[in-house]
Design a protein around this motif. Structure first.
Motif, PDB file in Angstrom:
ATOM      1  N   LYS A 104      27.428 115.678  41.487  1.00  0.00           N
ATOM      2  CA  LYS A 104      28.284 115.465  42.663  1.00  0.00           C
ATOM      3  C   LYS A 104      28.634 116.803  43.321  1.00  0.00           C
ATOM      4  N   ASP A 105      28.897 117.753  42.448  1.00  0.00           N
ATOM      5  CA  ASP A 105      29.231 119.111  42.902  1.00  0.00           C
ATOM      6  C   ASP A 105      28.107 119.704  43.737  1.00  0.00           C
ATOM      7  N   TRP A 106      26.886 119.499  43.248  1.00  0.00           N
ATOM      8  CA  TRP A 106      25.715 120.056  43.936  1.00  0.00           C
ATOM      9  C   TRP A 106      25.571 119.486  45.328  1.00  0.00           C
ATOM     10  N   ILE A 107      25.777 118.180  45.399  1.00  0.00           N
ATOM     11  CA  ILE A 107      25.605 117.543  46.700  1.00  0.00           C
ATOM     12  C   ILE A 107      26.651 118.083  47.668  1.00  0.00           C
ATOM     13  N   ARG A 108      27.859 118.269  47.150  1.00  0.00           N
ATOM     14  CA  ARG A 108      28.965 118.728  48.000  1.00  0.00           C
ATOM     15  C   ARG A 108      28.769 120.194  48.423  1.00  0.00           C
ATOM     16  N   GLN A 109      28.404 120.994  47.471  1.00  0.00           N
ATOM     17  CA  GLN A 109      28.248 122.432  47.782  1.00  0.00           C
ATOM     18  C   GLN A 109      26.780 122.802  47.631  1.00  0.00           C
ATOM     19  N   SER A 110      26.070 122.756  48.717  1.00  0.00           N
ATOM     20  CA  SER A 110      24.624 122.888  48.626  1.00  0.00           C
ATOM     21  C   SER A 110      24.172 124.286  48.233  1.00  0.00           C
ATOM     22  N   ASN A 111      25.068 125.244  48.182  1.00  0.00           N
ATOM     23  CA  ASN A 111      24.611 126.589  47.849  1.00  0.00           C
ATOM     24  C   ASN A 111      24.263 126.718  46.365  1.00  0.00           C
ATOM     25  N   LYS A 112      24.565 125.682  45.569  1.00  0.00           N
ATOM     26  CA  LYS A 112      24.281 125.767  44.136  1.00  0.00           C
ATOM     27  C   LYS A 112      22.779 125.810  43.851  1.00  0.00           C
ATOM     28  N   LEU A 113      22.015 124.992  44.568  1.00  0.00           N
ATOM     29  CA  LEU A 113      20.567 124.999  44.361  1.00  0.00           C
ATOM     30  C   LEU A 113      19.998 126.356  44.765  1.00  0.00           C
ATOM     31  N   GLU A 114      20.511 126.874  45.859  1.00  0.00           N
ATOM     32  CA  GLU A 114      20.096 128.183  46.361  1.00  0.00           C
ATOM     33  C   GLU A 114      20.416 129.262  45.322  1.00  0.00           C
ATOM     34  N   ARG A 115      21.591 129.122  44.720  1.00  0.00           N
ATOM     35  CA  ARG A 115      22.044 130.102  43.722  1.00  0.00           C
ATOM     36  C   ARG A 115      21.162 130.058  42.464  1.00  0.00           C
ATOM     37  N   ILE A 116      20.823 128.842  42.022  1.00  0.00           N
ATOM     38  CA  ILE A 116      19.980 128.709  40.836  1.00  0.00           C
ATOM     39  C   ILE A 116      18.624 129.375  41.085  1.00  0.00           C
ATOM     40  N   TRP A 117      18.095 129.162  42.281  1.00  0.00           N
ATOM     41  CA  TRP A 117      16.798 129.755  42.626  1.00  0.00           C
ATOM     42  C   TRP A 117      16.905 131.284  42.693  1.00  0.00           C
ATOM     43  N   LEU A 118      18.006 131.776  43.266  1.00  0.00           N
ATOM     44  CA  LEU A 118      18.228 133.227  43.361  1.00  0.00           C
ATOM     45  C   LEU A 118      18.314 133.840  41.954  1.00  0.00           C
ATOM     46  N   LEU A 119      19.078 133.200  41.076  1.00  0.00           N
ATOM     47  CA  LEU A 119      19.227 133.712  39.710  1.00  0.00           C
ATOM     48  C   LEU A 119      17.897 133.639  38.958  1.00  0.00           C
ATOM     49  N   ALA A 120      17.127 132.580  39.217  1.00  0.00           N
ATOM     50  CA  ALA A 120      15.825 132.435  38.555  1.00  0.00           C
ATOM     51  C   ALA A 120      14.882 133.558  38.980  1.00  0.00           C
ATOM     52  N   LYS A 121      14.876 133.858  40.283  1.00  0.00           N
ATOM     53  CA  LYS A 121      13.994 134.924  40.794  1.00  0.00           C
ATOM     54  C   LYS A 121      14.377 136.270  40.173  1.00  0.00           C
ATOM     55  N   ILE A 122      15.682 136.509  40.070  1.00  0.00           N
ATOM     56  CA  ILE A 122      16.140 137.778  39.511  1.00  0.00           C
ATOM     57  C   ILE A 122      15.799 137.863  38.020  1.00  0.00           C
ATOM     58  N   GLU A 123      15.973 136.758  37.319  1.00  0.00           N
ATOM     59  CA  GLU A 123      15.637 136.698  35.895  1.00  0.00           C
ATOM     60  C   GLU A 123      14.139 136.983  35.700  1.00  0.00           C
ATOM     61  N   PHE A 124      13.335 136.377  36.548  1.00  0.00           N
ATOM     62  CA  PHE A 124      11.885 136.544  36.475  1.00  0.00           C
ATOM     63  C   PHE A 124      11.507 138.000  36.738  1.00  0.00           C
ATOM     64  N   LYS A 125      12.138 138.576  37.733  1.00  0.00           N
ATOM     65  CA  LYS A 125      11.869 139.970  38.091  1.00  0.00           C
ATOM     66  C   LYS A 125      12.243 140.903  36.943  1.00  0.00           C
ATOM     67  N   LEU A 126      13.423 140.669  36.369  1.00  0.00           N
ATOM     68  CA  LEU A 126      13.886 141.524  35.269  1.00  0.00           C
ATOM     69  C   LEU A 126      12.935 141.450  34.079  1.00  0.00           C
ATOM     70  N   ARG A 127      12.393 140.250  33.860  1.00  0.00           N
ATOM     71  CA  ARG A 127      11.532 140.066  32.690  1.00  0.00           C
ATOM     72  C   ARG A 127      10.158 140.687  32.861  1.00  0.00           C
ATOM     73  N   TYR A 128       9.584 140.530  34.053  1.00  0.00           N
ATOM     74  CA  TYR A 128       8.193 140.951  34.218  1.00  0.00           C
ATOM     75  C   TYR A 128       7.978 142.217  35.043  1.00  0.00           C
ATOM     76  N   TYR A 129       8.808 142.431  36.066  1.00  0.00           N
ATOM     77  CA  TYR A 129       8.508 143.548  36.967  1.00  0.00           C
ATOM     78  C   TYR A 129       8.931 144.902  36.415  1.00  0.00           C
ATOM     79  N   GLU A 130       9.667 144.880  35.319  1.00  0.00           N
ATOM     80  CA  GLU A 130      10.100 146.151  34.750  1.00  0.00           C
ATOM     81  C   GLU A 130       8.956 146.818  33.989  1.00  0.00           C
TER      82      GLU A 130
END
Lengths: 265, 244
Positions: free
Chosen positions: A7-33
């Motif tokens: 319900k929270d996600w539907i109400r505040q749509s920035n959560k999906l955006e945030r999960i994707w942002l955190l995923a990209k950063i996690e991926f970068k930290l793991r592999y691009y270093e």
């Protein structure tokens, strides 16, 4: 709690955006270093395959047809599970900066990390599909049955997410869980059909394909991708119920123990 | 009137159990099954109730160890309350030295992560990005990992994120006590500017001047109890009497 999150996600749509942002950063930290970057995601299963090929095909002569593809699809799923579980036992500690100053929902931390692991997995899967379809000799090739790999992978994802939450929640009160899980993972690898012929595995360890959750996933993934068969439906269904149970336990634990993470870790 | 309340706490309490031996491992736990731990219970918060309205600036004062910081952590939803009921309407941000940041990430990445956690969409962060950088005075270090930053740069960046991104309810724990003089001046200027208007702010400070100037209601705390919550002058008077 699950309903509240949705319900929270539907109400505040920035959560999906945030999960994707955190995923990209996690991926970068793991592999691009590293110098080799994303190639490391592929090097690990390839080096494992090389060792196991020598041991089980050249020395022990198991006689499994297309042994490299047989190993490849199992190992990338296994590595995804290990990375998403053993690699996240301390996640509430390492990602404390995300929730110690705000009321951010911790489930988002898990979702973003598992999403980052998915990127690595899909990279490996793409290489597997190319190898199986165009390089490995005498394979029957992919059919529409391969699409059934999607629900099988989703099943693996739910397992990985569930175990990741359980382990990291238990870590708050008992830090030895990290070592215990390393042992469980070690045993789990050898009592799974990753390296062995399915008939030999089932004959020697009857029932283990149901106990070890990843066994059923690997068996069915091989059925749809390598053998152009349908999944073993009873095993498929059992693993989904198993995964749902694991995820439910995980959410209860996260609710009980996870809320204390900020003060205990 | 009820709908105007953004934070409602009823009978919240927090007790910390402090043990002399750390039983964090399974081995310790196994060997101490029949050997009870020497535990000490510290009652940090005792049955506390309060409401905070939207757009209000409230302060909490009290001597060291009276439970102010624990209170804001519970109210911000960072620590769970042992009892009672807590309803938070909106995102919260707790700020002492700064907001949480990852040292392995660059200033740019930290701004996007923090902004997103505070509820902003990427496009909204894009819009305030330059403002955050300018306010923090780190124009030449946008893509530098913050582990290479000086403590002053770190403080400026996190303060700038907090000020420009903000959350619905801001908890400011002694922000006027950190940083150099220039930084403190900046913090005060922010409070005197338009930033504070319309924001719900919970302030903790030992500076009575700051509390008196900005807070509409003030709570006086002693030994984990909220002794008084209301008129700032009366709360300050009680605090000063307690310091005698």
């Amino acid at each position: 709690m699950t309903l509240r999150v949705v319900k929270d996600w539907i109400r505040q749509s920035n959560k999906l955006e945030r999960i994707w942002l955190l995923a990209k950063i996690e991926f970068k930290l793991r592999y691009y270093e590293n110098k080799l970057g994303l190639l490391w995601a592929l090097i690990k299963p390839i080096s494992d395959m090389f060792i196991f090929y020598i041991a089980f095909e050249l020395i022990l002569k198991q006689g499994i047809p297309n042994f490299v593809s047989f190993l490849f699809i199992a190992l990338i799923q296994w590595n995804f599970f290990v990375e998403s579980t053993a690699g996240t036992v301390q996640i509430l500690q390492s990602k404390k900066y995300l929730y110690e100053y705000t009321n951010m929902n911790k489930i988002e931390i898990y979702l973003s990390t598992i999403l980052a692991n998915c990127i690595g997995f899909f990279f490996n899967l793409l290489f597997f599909l190319i190898f199986y379809q165009f390089i490995d000799k005498d394979t029957p090739g992919l059919t529409w049955n391969a699409l059934l790999f999607i629900p099988i992978f989703l099943n693996l994802l739910v397992f990985a997410l569930g175990f990741s939450i359980i382990l990291s929640s238990v870590y708050i009160v008992a830090k030895d869980i990290a070592q215990i899980w390393t042992v469980v993972i070690g045993v789990g690898f050898w009592i799974s059909p990753i390296l062995f012929k399915l008939e030999t595995f089932r004959e020697t360890l009857p029932g283990v394909d149901y106990i070890n959750p990843i066994s059923g996933i690997i068996i069915n993934a091989r059925n749809v991708l390598l053998y152009q068969k349908l999944p073993e439906w009873d095993l498929f269904l059992f693993d989904w119920i198993y995964a749902a149970f694991v995820l439910l336990t995980a959410i209860i634990l996260l609710n009980r123990l996870g809320r204390k993470a900020a003060e205990k870790l | 009137m009820e709908s105007n309340i953004v934070l409602k706490a009823k009978n919240i309490s927090k007790t910390f159990t402090v043990s002399e031996d750390s039983h964090n491992t399974v081995k310790h736990r196994l060997f101490s099954l029949f050997n009870p731990l020497r535990k000490k219970r510290v009652e940090a918060l005792k049955m506390l109730s309060l409401d905070i309205e939207k757009g209000e600036c409230v302060g909490f004062i009290g001597r060291n160890g009276c439970g102010k910081s624990t209170l804001v952590k519970v109210l911000a939803g960072v620590y769970p309350s042992d009892s009672g009921y807590l309803k938070i309407d909106g995102s919260t941000m707790l700020m002492n030295l700064g907001v949480g940041m990852n040292y392995e990430l660059t200033a740019r990445e930290n701004i996007y992560v923090s902004g997103s956690i505070l509820g902003l969409k990427i496009k909204e962060i894009d819009r305030i990005f330059e403002k955050i950088i300018a306010f923090a005075e780190i124009e030449n270090f946008v893509d530098t990992k913050i582990k290479f930053f000086s403590s002053g740069m770190m403080a400026r960046l996190s303060f700038s994120i907090a000020v420009n991104a903000g959350a619905d309810i801001m908890f400011l724990d002694e922000i006027f006590a950190v940083g150099d003089m220039k930084f403190q001046e900046k913090a005060v200027k922010v409070f005197e500017g338009s930033w504070i208007e319309g924001k719900t702010v919970v302030l903790i400070s030992h500076s009575m001047e700051v509390i008196q100037k900005y807070c509409k209601r003030v709570g006086f705390m002693k030994n984990g109890e909220l002794v008084y919550f209301g008129d700032p002058d009366k709360a300050i008077e009680m605090y000063l009497a307690d310091n005698q």
